[in-house]
Design a protein around this motif. Structure first.
Motif, PDB file in Angstrom:
ATOM      1  N   CYS A  89    -156.130 -53.102  83.664  1.00 13.02           N
ATOM      2  CA  CYS A  89    -156.267 -53.718  85.048  1.00 13.02           C
ATOM      3  C   CYS A  89    -154.868 -55.064  85.491  1.00 13.02           C
ATOM      4  O   CYS A  89    -154.951 -55.426  84.450  1.00 13.02           O
ATOM      5  CB  CYS A  89    -157.007 -54.612  86.148  1.00 13.02           C
ATOM      6  N   PRO A  90    -154.104 -55.041  86.620  1.00 14.35           N
ATOM      7  CA  PRO A  90    -153.090 -55.766  86.788  1.00 14.35           C
ATOM      8  C   PRO A  90    -153.178 -57.416  86.398  1.00 14.35           C
ATOM      9  O   PRO A  90    -154.903 -57.943  86.661  1.00 14.35           O
ATOM     10  CB  PRO A  90    -152.503 -55.380  88.340  1.00 14.35           C
ATOM     11  N   ASP A  91    -153.101 -58.301  86.264  1.00 17.75           N
ATOM     12  CA  ASP A  91    -152.837 -59.504  86.554  1.00 17.75           C
ATOM     13  C   ASP A  91    -153.609 -60.457  88.048  1.00 17.75           C
ATOM     14  O   ASP A  91    -152.836 -59.746  88.871  1.00 17.75           O
ATOM     15  CB  ASP A  91    -151.525 -59.883  86.661  1.00 17.75           C
ATOM     16  N   PRO A  92    -154.961 -61.217  88.002  1.00 14.20           N
ATOM     17  CA  PRO A  92    -155.613 -60.984  88.265  1.00 14.20           C
ATOM     18  C   PRO A  92    -154.504 -61.899  89.607  1.00 14.20           C
ATOM     19  O   PRO A  92    -155.604 -61.520  91.116  1.00 14.20           O
ATOM     20  CB  PRO A  92    -156.225 -62.186  88.160  1.00 14.20           C
ATOM     21  N   ALA A  93    -153.939 -62.364  89.348  1.00  9.93           N
ATOM     22  CA  ALA A  93    -153.499 -63.152  90.685  1.00  9.93           C
ATOM     23  C   ALA A  93    -151.995 -61.594  91.328  1.00  9.93           C
ATOM     24  O   ALA A  93    -151.297 -62.521  92.390  1.00  9.93           O
ATOM     25  CB  ALA A  93    -152.273 -64.560  89.671  1.00  9.93           C
ATOM     26  N   VAL A  94    -152.009 -60.856  90.399  1.00  9.63           N
ATOM     27  CA  VAL A  94    -150.815 -59.647  91.292  1.00  9.63           C
ATOM     28  C   VAL A  94    -151.411 -58.877  92.363  1.00  9.63           C
ATOM     29  O   VAL A  94    -152.870 -58.558  91.298  1.00  9.63           O
ATOM     30  CB  VAL A  94    -150.205 -59.411  90.641  1.00  9.63           C
ATOM     31  N   THR A  95    -150.962 -58.754  93.122  1.00 10.15           N
ATOM     32  CA  THR A  95    -151.786 -57.328  93.737  1.00 10.15           C
ATOM     33  C   THR A  95    -151.617 -55.742  92.718  1.00 10.15           C
ATOM     34  O   THR A  95    -150.487 -55.963  92.049  1.00 10.15           O
ATOM     35  CB  THR A  95    -151.916 -56.993  95.535  1.00 10.15           C
ATOM     36  N   GLY A  96    -152.511 -55.034  93.377  1.00 10.68           N
ATOM     37  CA  GLY A  96    -152.232 -53.537  92.285  1.00 10.68           C
ATOM     38  C   GLY A  96    -152.767 -52.584  92.968  1.00 10.68           C
ATOM     39  O   GLY A  96    -153.699 -52.667  93.283  1.00 10.68           O
ATOM     40  N   THR A  97    -152.785 -51.646  91.673  1.00  7.84           N
ATOM     41  CA  THR A  97    -153.873 -50.001  91.666  1.00  7.84           C
ATOM     42  C   THR A  97    -154.456 -50.214  90.389  1.00  7.84           C
ATOM     43  O   THR A  97    -154.056 -50.486  89.733  1.00  7.84           O
ATOM     44  CB  THR A  97    -153.465 -49.303  92.486  1.00  7.84           C
TER      45      THR A  97
END
Length: 137
Positions: free
Chosen positions: A103-111
């Protein structure tokens, strides 16, 4: 001139028993020639039905993954919940799903990539992947 008796004819009148037996034999040979085609058609129909059912189950799982939530913890919980095997028309389908990558860093949006695989009798019938959007905090 002698009178001829009524009802007596030549041997060529009507259809004889030999002709009927030969015609039945020819029809039987033609029926046997079509038997493999019919058998193959039934097998293909059954195979197509299995694949269609597996594709429908896979599509349902992909929609569940997309609607699981927009956080990594929701997707991880979705992945941890083992989907139940499904029986349709007497055939059991096994569903396997997994998250690919981190999963990406919780502060960053991603997929996050989600992989779904549907099997029956040890054969993979359908497989697909989808990216699920994970929003930042």
């Amino acid at each position: 001139m002698e009178p001829q008796a009524q009802g007596t004819g030549t041997d060529e009148d009507g259809i004889g028993m030999i002709e009927i037996v030969v015609a039945m034999f020819v029809l039987a040979v033609l029926a046997l020639a079509f038997l493999p085609v019919l058998t193959q058609g039934l097998l293909n129909s059954q195979r197509n039905s299995e694949i269609a059912t597996a594709t429908q189950l896979m599509s349902t799982q992909l929609e569940l993954a997309r609607s699981a939530g927009s956080t990594c913890s929701a997707l991880i919980a979705f992945d941890a919940a083992d989907p139940a095997d499904v029986t349709v028309d007497g055939r059991e389908y096994e569903i396997e799903r997994s998250l690919i990558g981190a999963c990406p860093d919780p502060a960053v949006t991603g997929t996050v990539l989600v992989d779904i695989e549907v099997r029956s009798d040890g054969r993979v019938l359908s497989t697909a992947q989808t990216r699920v959007f994970v929003g930042g905090a």
